[in-house]
Design a protein around this motif. Structure first.
Motif, PDB file in Angstrom:
ATOM      1  N   PHE A  97       0.851  -1.181   0.000  1.00  0.00           N
ATOM      2  CA  PHE A  97       0.000   0.000   0.000  1.00  0.00           C
ATOM      3  C   PHE A  97       0.889   1.235   0.000  1.00  0.00           C
ATOM      4  O   PHE A  97       1.744   1.385   0.865  1.00  0.00           O
ATOM      5  N   GLU A  98       0.690   2.100  -0.990  1.00  0.00           N
ATOM      6  CA  GLU A  98       1.454   3.340  -1.093  1.00  0.00           C
ATOM      7  C   GLU A  98       0.473   4.512  -1.148  1.00  0.00           C
ATOM      8  O   GLU A  98      -0.487   4.484  -1.903  1.00  0.00           O
ATOM      9  N   TYR A 120       3.739   2.433   2.614  1.00  0.00           N
ATOM     10  CA  TYR A 120       4.546   3.596   2.243  1.00  0.00           C
ATOM     11  C   TYR A 120       3.694   4.854   2.345  1.00  0.00           C
ATOM     12  O   TYR A 120       2.692   4.992   1.639  1.00  0.00           O
ATOM     13  N   PHE A 121       4.082   5.736   3.239  1.00  0.00           N
ATOM     14  CA  PHE A 121       3.388   7.006   3.441  1.00  0.00           C
ATOM     15  C   PHE A 121       4.402   8.125   3.298  1.00  0.00           C
ATOM     16  O   PHE A 121       5.222   8.341   4.183  1.00  0.00           O
ATOM     17  N   PRO A 141       7.587  -6.247   6.824  1.00  0.00           N
ATOM     18  CA  PRO A 141       8.986  -5.948   7.112  1.00  0.00           C
ATOM     19  C   PRO A 141       9.275  -4.449   7.131  1.00  0.00           C
ATOM     20  O   PRO A 141      10.241  -4.025   7.745  1.00  0.00           O
ATOM     21  N   GLU A 142       8.425  -3.647   6.455  1.00  0.00           N
ATOM     22  CA  GLU A 142       8.714  -2.212   6.359  1.00  0.00           C
ATOM     23  C   GLU A 142       7.439  -1.373   6.399  1.00  0.00           C
ATOM     24  O   GLU A 142       6.459  -1.694   5.743  1.00  0.00           O
ATOM     25  N   LEU A 143       7.529  -0.301   7.142  1.00  0.00           N
ATOM     26  CA  LEU A 143       6.489   0.710   7.177  1.00  0.00           C
ATOM     27  C   LEU A 143       7.210   2.045   7.063  1.00  0.00           C
ATOM     28  O   LEU A 143       7.948   2.437   7.958  1.00  0.00           O
ATOM     29  N   LYS A 162      10.898  -2.195  11.940  1.00  0.00           N
ATOM     30  CA  LYS A 162      10.204  -2.178  10.656  1.00  0.00           C
ATOM     31  C   LYS A 162      10.002  -0.770  10.102  1.00  0.00           C
ATOM     32  O   LYS A 162       9.638  -0.608   8.948  1.00  0.00           O
ATOM     33  N   ILE A 163      10.216   0.242  10.916  1.00  0.00           N
ATOM     34  CA  ILE A 163       9.949   1.627  10.520  1.00  0.00           C
ATOM     35  C   ILE A 163      11.116   2.189   9.721  1.00  0.00           C
ATOM     36  O   ILE A 163      12.271   2.030  10.080  1.00  0.00           O
TER      37      ILE A 163
END
Length: 186
Positions: A97-98, A120-121, A141-143, A162-163
């Motif tokens: 989600f972006e 992705y924000f 794994p990533e925010l 994860k950030i």
């Protein structure tokens, strides 16, 4: 309006879109085109296979082209933020989600994305992440919160591995005529 744009990207009338069609959406991105007009980008299950190939082979142009070819695009008008977020709850099986360059104050809808792999924000004006205090997706794994001015990171302490926030070094004058390097959020 987002839902209608997703249906358009899928090439179907809203009344012809099934629950299975919605659950098959694995990539969802939303970004601005012009004032009041956004674009939605949609990728289905085959998108994720290509996505992981790009992750493994980031310099392979052919693999990257395949990934891009799997994304369907449609514009939509937005009167207010709620026009976007009221529909996001429908897309619970999204893996990527972006959401970029569009102001948002409440990101609690993330809790509904139970299969999120990457969020992705970028430059959304996000200041408060307290709604995510109990958010702990297994596969994430990533925010990425690059370009946001989050005031208190404490609610995300459990996700600190994860950030992601991208920084760039900027040169400043320290007031005494000396130049110093300090990071700033992109």
């Amino acid at each position: 309006k987002l839902y209608s744009a997703v249906c358009e990207a899928l090439g179907k009338e809203p009344t012809k879109v099934t629950r299975e069609d919605i659950l098959n959406i694995k990539y969802l991105a939303i970004g601005p085109e012009s004032t009041g007009v956004y674009t939605v980008y949609v990728g289905l299950s085959d998108y994720m296979d290509a996505y992981f190939e790009v992750v493994k082979h980031p310099d392979d142009e052919e693999i990257s082209k395949k990934l891009v070819s799997l994304v369907k695009v449609a514009p939509f008008d937005v009167d207010k933020q709620n026009d976007v977020f009221s529909d996001i709850a429908k897309f619970t099986k999204v893996n990527v989600f972006e959401y970029y360059d569009i102001p948002v104050s409440d990101i609690s809808f993330l809790k509904n994305l139970d299969e999120l792999y990457y969020g992705y924000f970028k430059k959304n004006g996000i200041e408060d992440v307290s709604c995510l205090e109990d958010y702990n997706p297994e596969n994430l794994p990533e925010l990425d919160f690059t370009g946001n001015d989050i005031k208190d990171w404490t609610p995300l302490e459990h996700l600190k591995e994860k950030i992601i926030v991208h920084y760039e070094m900027q040169e400043y004058d320290n007031g005494n005529g000396e130049k110093i390097q300090m990071p700033f959020v992109l």
